[in-house]
Enzyme design. Structure first.
Site, PDB file in Angstrom:
ATOM      1  N   SER A 194       2.833  -5.939   0.257  1.00 58.70           N
ATOM      2  CA  SER A 194       1.728  -5.326   0.983  1.00 58.70           C
ATOM      3  C   SER A 194       1.864  -5.699   2.455  1.00 58.70           C
ATOM      4  CB  SER A 194       0.377  -5.769   0.402  1.00 58.70           C
ATOM      5  OG  SER A 194      -0.686  -5.090   1.029  1.00 58.70           O
ATOM      6  N   HIS A 221       2.392  -1.203  -0.520  1.00 57.63           N
ATOM      7  CA  HIS A 221       1.084  -0.608  -0.249  1.00 57.63           C
ATOM      8  C   HIS A 221       1.148   0.191   1.044  1.00 57.63           C
ATOM      9  CE1 HIS A 221      -1.109  -3.975  -2.698  1.00 57.63           C
ATOM     10  NE2 HIS A 221      -0.445  -3.134  -3.461  1.00 57.63           N
ATOM     11  N   ASP A 315      -2.453  -8.144  -6.114  1.00 55.77           N
ATOM     12  CA  ASP A 315      -1.780  -7.071  -6.845  1.00 55.77           C
ATOM     13  C   ASP A 315      -0.385  -7.538  -7.254  1.00 55.77           C
ATOM     14  OD1 ASP A 315      -1.299  -4.556  -7.953  1.00 55.77           O
ATOM     15  OD2 ASP A 315      -0.474  -3.766  -6.086  1.00 55.77           O
TER      16      ASP A 315
END
Length: 370
Positions: A194, A221, A315
């Site tokens: 991310s 992401h 995540d």
């Protein structure tokens, strides 16, 4: 004392709205507004802000040039605000390479109505980078794609000092275990990232040889358009073939597949092709590392290497748990080289990580172990 923020944007509307939104947090104060890159350089020297929000398309000097000039003099976190277009994505990636720490899509409708979601995301990002005790952008050693296959140098590159040291992101790392070599055992590598991921992924992929023996899937992401621009840029820089993944695309060795923004990446039941499905609104991340890992665990069982890189949040942690239960392997980026030590920390603290590795060593370990 609140943190000092410099807003850089050539639109008076966005200047006003961003100042209002940022100032709604008691720990943030907008101390200056610049209308172009040259003004940004001058005001940064005069006001010495703690962080900068930067537009990319401005008169006199663009945002990318301003980032390079500012970072050459002082290491300060710069958050790019980008349009959702393909061109906006392409330029934002250049800004990340130039030293910007992260980006946020700049949506006119959200900014106009000052949505609570936008406020929360912007405040969270700014404070995440501000709470770090030091800042040094990740540096990459990018190589152009050669005309013939050659094995790239494994020379290490400098890594980023951690920006986030407070709260959950700073939880202590579980002791790393030496991961067994798995030559010939793996069928796929799945990398999740991310915040700070584009630079970290570039550092890894550009060091791998064209004959790397297994396919690689990247779950970063990013919104729609950004993943397309990212995959095309990475393809130009890498010896491997890099594409934005499409539904039913066959999985082949020597290829890197980037999960498309706004959707979810999975694998078909026999592991021969990729499935792209619409992003469910109930899932926060589109694409999601957890979903890709869960699908990989179900399809490839004990033949997956999952690599968790820098990023906010957790995540990938639940997906990593499923990979471990299926007998697969998990590596995590270490805290010292992570821009934000959230995702790797979550996996390490759950004691799912087989090895905790500095960014500069991940490609070398992939080449030696996979």
């Amino acid at each position: 004392m609140p943190y000092k923020v410099l807003v850089v944007d050539d639109s008076s509307f966005f200047q006003m709205r961003l100042k209002e939104i940022i100032s709604e947090h008691q720990d943030l104060q907008v101390v200056g507004i610049a209308s172009n890159g040259q003004e940004a350089i001058e005001l940064e020297e005069e006001l010495r802000p703690d962080i900068i929000t930067m537009d990319y398309e401005m008169p006199f000097m663009d945002g990318v040039s301003a980032v390079r000039a500012i970072m050459a003099k002082r290491k300060i976190p710069i958050l790019m605000l980008s349009s959702m277009t393909y061109e906006g994505a392409r330029i934002t990636l250049e800004a990340l390479d130039a030293g910007a720490v992260d980006f946020m899509p700049k949506n006119f409708a959200e900014v106009s109505k000052s949505s609570e979601g936008l406020k929360k995301r912007l405040h969270e990002k700014l404070l995440t980078f501000l709470k770090g005790s030091s800042f040094q952008p990740a540096a990459t050693s990018v190589r152009p794609k050669p005309a013939v296959d050659t094995r790239p140098s494994l020379r290490s590159t400098p890594s980023a000092a951690p920006l986030s040291r407070g709260g959950a992101d700073a939880a202590p790392v579980a002791p790393s275990k030496s991961s067994a070599r798995f030559k010939g055992k793996l069928k796929i590598v799945v990398i999740g990232a991310s915040t700070g991921g584009p630079v970290a992924i570039t550092d890894i992929i550009t060091k791998l040889p064209a004959n790397f023996p297994v396919p690689i899937v990247i779950v970063q992401h990013m919104p729609e358009n950004f993943t397309k621009a990212f995959s095309e840029r990475l393809d130009r820089q890498s010896q491997l073939s890099v594409v934005e993944a499409e539904n039913s695309m066959r999985i082949e060795c020597g290829k890197v597949y980037v999960a498309p923004g706004g959707k979810q990446l999975m694998f078909d039941r026999n592991g021969s092709s990729i499935k792209i499905v619409p992003g469910d609104e109930r899932v926060n991340y589109k694409p999601s590392v957890d979903i890709a890992y869960a699908s990989a665990a179900n399809v490839f069982r004990n033949s997956v290497l999952g690599i968790v890189l820098t990023g906010m949040g957790a995540d990938g942690c639940e997906g990593a748990r499923l990979l471990k239960q299926s007998g697969s392997y998990i590596w995590g980026q270490d805290q010292a080289s992570s821009v934000v030590y959230g995702m790797p920390a979550a996996v390490a603290n759950a004691r799912l990580t087989d090895a905790v590795i500095p960014l500069s060593s991940i490609a070398e370990k992939m080449i030696s172990d996979v």
